[in-house]
Structures are given as structure tokens and as C-alpha cells.
Write an enzyme that holds these catalytic residues in place. Structure first.
Site, short mmCIF file in Angstrom:
data_model
loop_
_atom_site.label_atom_id
_atom_site.label_comp_id
_atom_site.label_asym_id
_atom_site.label_seq_id
_atom_site.Cartn_x
_atom_site.Cartn_y
_atom_site.Cartn_z
N SER A 149 0.85 -1.19 0.00
CA SER A 149 0.00 0.00 0.00
C SER A 149 0.89 1.24 0.00
CB SER A 149 -0.96 -0.02 1.19
OG SER A 149 -1.92 1.02 1.07
N LYS A 176 -0.30 7.46 0.64
CA LYS A 176 -1.40 8.24 0.05
C LYS A 176 -2.78 7.66 0.40
CE LYS A 176 1.56 9.93 -3.64
NZ LYS A 176 2.79 9.52 -2.93
N LYS A 179 -6.38 2.54 -2.77
CA LYS A 179 -5.49 1.70 -1.97
C LYS A 179 -6.02 1.56 -0.54
CE LYS A 179 -2.04 0.19 -3.24
NZ LYS A 179 -1.77 -1.11 -3.90
N GLY A 205 13.89 6.49 -7.46
CA GLY A 205 14.33 5.82 -8.67
C GLY A 205 13.30 4.91 -9.31
N ARG A 246 -0.61 19.28 -8.63
CA ARG A 246 -1.41 18.63 -9.65
C ARG A 246 -2.68 18.06 -9.00
NH1 ARG A 246 3.03 14.62 -12.00
NH2 ARG A 246 3.22 14.29 -9.76
#
Length: 368
Positions: A139, A142, A154, A182, A272
Site C-alpha cells: 500500500s 497516500k 489503496k 528511482g 497537480r
């Protein structure tokens, strides 16, 4: 990170291990980490052909003595999932398959419901039906007080897995952590490409912060949580202090031999859709329980009725299949009342940087 190798070996060595999303950033690293413990069979379940091919070839070269089984499939297709469990009989399942990009899921809420919620339910149900020993779901931070479709999807998956654990012999556990450095589409590769192109480097907000850990650290803690869980727990990882994204951008520019704001500009684009300024690892009413591992604690969360969850998730999935986005929004809010969509959040005023002092950021990490 210090791992209890003996305990990890006890539930992974000579076992049949299935990993969904095996070609993704977390899934592929889980494949590598699990392979170190010499499972009897490593089943790679992935929807995307090329990433599956790459991780299969890598594992075959590095671990020629391990039986690698690459399987193309979709967690959203119940009959396909059931046939895979029936044929492969996995004993341990790591469920890493998910849609993870926040702005993209805001534009595609039906797919988030079908994949992240219904897909997770289908895989968890199969694990329960076929008597899997351990099921570990990946999970995210967020999922805590979610402001976006990805996060709330989630959170609903967390709730379902917890509820199922109450009536199953399978040990269902959930792991919740922040951003992974990454990973595909993450901030560092994006910044590197922008620096390479001569800028500007784009940051959403001068105050935005995120928790980070490396892919290897995240995968190692997922394995550790899998051997610690008794069933129904949500394990939280100590992500350290939150990182200010603008500082991360500045350091990457400097590490490239350039000067921020002189050689490479940093521009602020605004948050966003669905994004928070600061992520959290805990709900306010959860609290934590410590474990014997200094990097892992458990969220003290209440468990909901699985019967109720099934009924509401069925309605939600039906709305998603009909592309009834208003009904999807209502269904998400009904299952997770603390979900506050982007268009209902108070808007923070964006102040230009670096003309003002941003002050100190207080850590929101748990105190286990």
C-alpha cells in the site's frame, strides 16, 4: 536495514512464491530479494509483456537453479487469476500490481477502481480460497486521509484485506510506505531528464514534501513484514524525515555540476490534481504499536465488516464498469468517509520561492 534472515528463510526458502506486478519497480526488486532466499518456484505475474521479459531474463541469468515461471495476466480477470492459483498453488503471495500515478488516476477513476480495488480483491480472494500461507499487500502513504483516487483506492484495498484476514487461515498483512527513489516515473529520473535537456526543472510547490526510501530498502522491509505478521496488520515503515522536493531539485542540479537558478531554472507549476503538500503515514485515530524491528511498527486500526465491504465494492465496481463517474465518487466516499477529493480541498496560496523564508518543516512520521 537489518533483516532477520532466518525468519525470512523460514517462510520463503523452498516455497512457491507468486509476485503480482513482477515487472514494476517494487515488484521486480521483490523478485530479486525473494530469489536470494532460494524459493522452490518464483511465479512472475505481470500484465506488461516487455517488463516481464526483462525481469525473467535477469532472474534466469542470476539464479539458474530457481524455477522461474513468467505469466502474462491481469489481476482484474477473476477466471485467469483463479486458474493461475489452481495451476501454480503459491504458498506466499506479494501483491504489488497497482496503478500508482496520482494525476493519471484522477483522470481515469474507473480504471483505479477496477485495478487497485477489484484486482486486489480478486487476488486476495484467490489466496484465501487456495489456502496461501502468507499474503502481503503493498500500500502507500497516500491511503492516509486520501485526497486522490489512487490513495482512496489503496485504502479500500487495505480495508478489504484486513476484513478477509478475520475469516481466513491465510496471514494477510499490508505494508504502507511513501515514495520510492528511482522507481518508474518518480521524481529523480524526471529531474535528471529535465537537467539533461537544459531545464527548467519543474516542482509543483515550494513547500511540498515527501517521504522517500530506496527500492531495495522498501523491498527488504516488505519481506520482513511478511514474516512478522500474524494476520490483519498494517505495517508502517520508518521513512525518516520528509524531504522538501525543491531542495532535492537543487541538490540534483548541483550534483550535475550546475548552479540552480543560474545555469538551470526551477519553475513552480502548482500542485497537480489530487496531490497534497505533505503526505502522512498514519490516520489520526490509528496510533501505533512497536515491533521488534526498529524500522517497522503497526497501525492500530479498526476492522470493518467484510459483508458490508463486498456489497459496497460490488456497487462501486459496477459504477466503474458503466463509467458512471459521479456514482464512483459517491461510492469511494461511502467506503472511506475521510476521503476529500481535490475539488473539495481548501486551496493553499502559492508564494514565490526563494523570495520568502519557508521555515522548518515538522516531521509527520510515526513515533513507534
Amino acid at each position: 536495514i537489518s533483516l532477520d534472515k532466518a525468519k525470512n528463510s523460514s517462510y520463503l526458502q523452498d516455497k512457491r512464491v507468486l509476485i503480482t506486478g513482477a515487472g514494476g519497480s517494487i515488484g521486480s526488486e521483490l523478485c530479486r530479494q525473494v530469489a536470494n532466499f532460494r524459493p522452490d518456484k518464483l511465479i512472475l505475474f505481470e500484465n506488461a509483456e516487455t517488463p516481464l521479459f526483462h525481469i525473467e531474463q535477469e532472474l534466469i541469468a542470476a539464479y539458474p537453479d530457481i524455477h522461474i515461471v513468467p505469466i502474462i495476466g491481469d489481476v482484474r480477470h477473476r477466471s485467469r487469476v483463479v486458474s493461475i492459483f489452481d495451476e501454480q498453488l503459491p504458498e506466499v503471495v506479494f501483491h504489488a500490481a497497482a496503478y500508482k500515478h496520482v494525476p493519471m488516476m484522477e483522470l481515469n477513476p474507473a480504471e483505479a477502481v477496477n485495478n487497485n480495488i477489484n484486482g486486489s480483491r480478486i487476488v486476495a480472494d484467490a489466496a484465501h480460497a487456495f489456502g496461501v500461507d502468507t499474503f502481503v499487500m503493498i500500500s502507500t502513504d497516500k491511503a492516509v486521509r486520501p485526497t486522490n483516487v489512487m490513495g482512496v483506492s489503496k485504502r479500500i484495498s487495505e480495508l478489504y484485506v484486513q476484513a478477509l484476514s478475520k475469516e481466513s487461515k491465510t496471514r494477510f498483512v499490508t505494508t504502507r510506505f511513501g515514495n520510492v527513489l528511482g522507481s518508474n516515473g518518480s521524481v529523480i529520473p524526471t529531474f535528471q531528464e529535465q537537467i539533461k535537456a537544459g531545464g527548467p526543472v519543474t516542482v509543483t510547490d515550494p513547500e511540498v514534501t515527501r517521504f522517500f526510501m530506496t527500492i531495495a530498502e522498501a523491498a527488504q522491509l516488505v519481506l520482513q513484514a511478511g514474516c512478522m505478521g500474524q494476520g490483519g496488520e498494517i505495517f508502517l515503515f520508518d521513512m525518516g524525515e520528509p524531504v522538501r522536493i525543491v531542495h532535492l531539485a537543487e541538490e540534483l542540479i548541483r550534483l550535475s555540476g550546475l548552479r540552480p537558478y543560474e545555469d538551470i531554472e526551477i519553475s513552480f507549476t502548482g500542485l497537480r490534481p489530487g496531490e497534497k503538500l505533505h503526505e502522512e503515514l498514519l490516520l489520526a485515530d490509528e496510533g501505533t504499536l512497536s515491533t521488534h524491528h526498529e524500522k517497522i511498527c503497526i497501525a492500530k486500526s479498526s476492522v470493518q465488516s467484510r459483508i458490508m465491504l463486498i456489497a459496497e465494492i460490488d456497487k462501486l465496481v459496477d459504477s466503474a464498469k458503466k463509467l458512471d463517474f459521479d456514482a464512483v465518487k459517491i461510492g469511494l466516499r461511502k467506503l472511506v468517509p475521510e476521503y476529500m477529493p481535490d475539488n473539495e480541498r481548501p486551496r493553499a496560496k502559492i508564494i514565490p520561492y526563494p523570495s520568502v523564508s519557508l521555515g522548518k518543516i515538522e516531521s509527520t512520521r510515526f513515533r513507534g
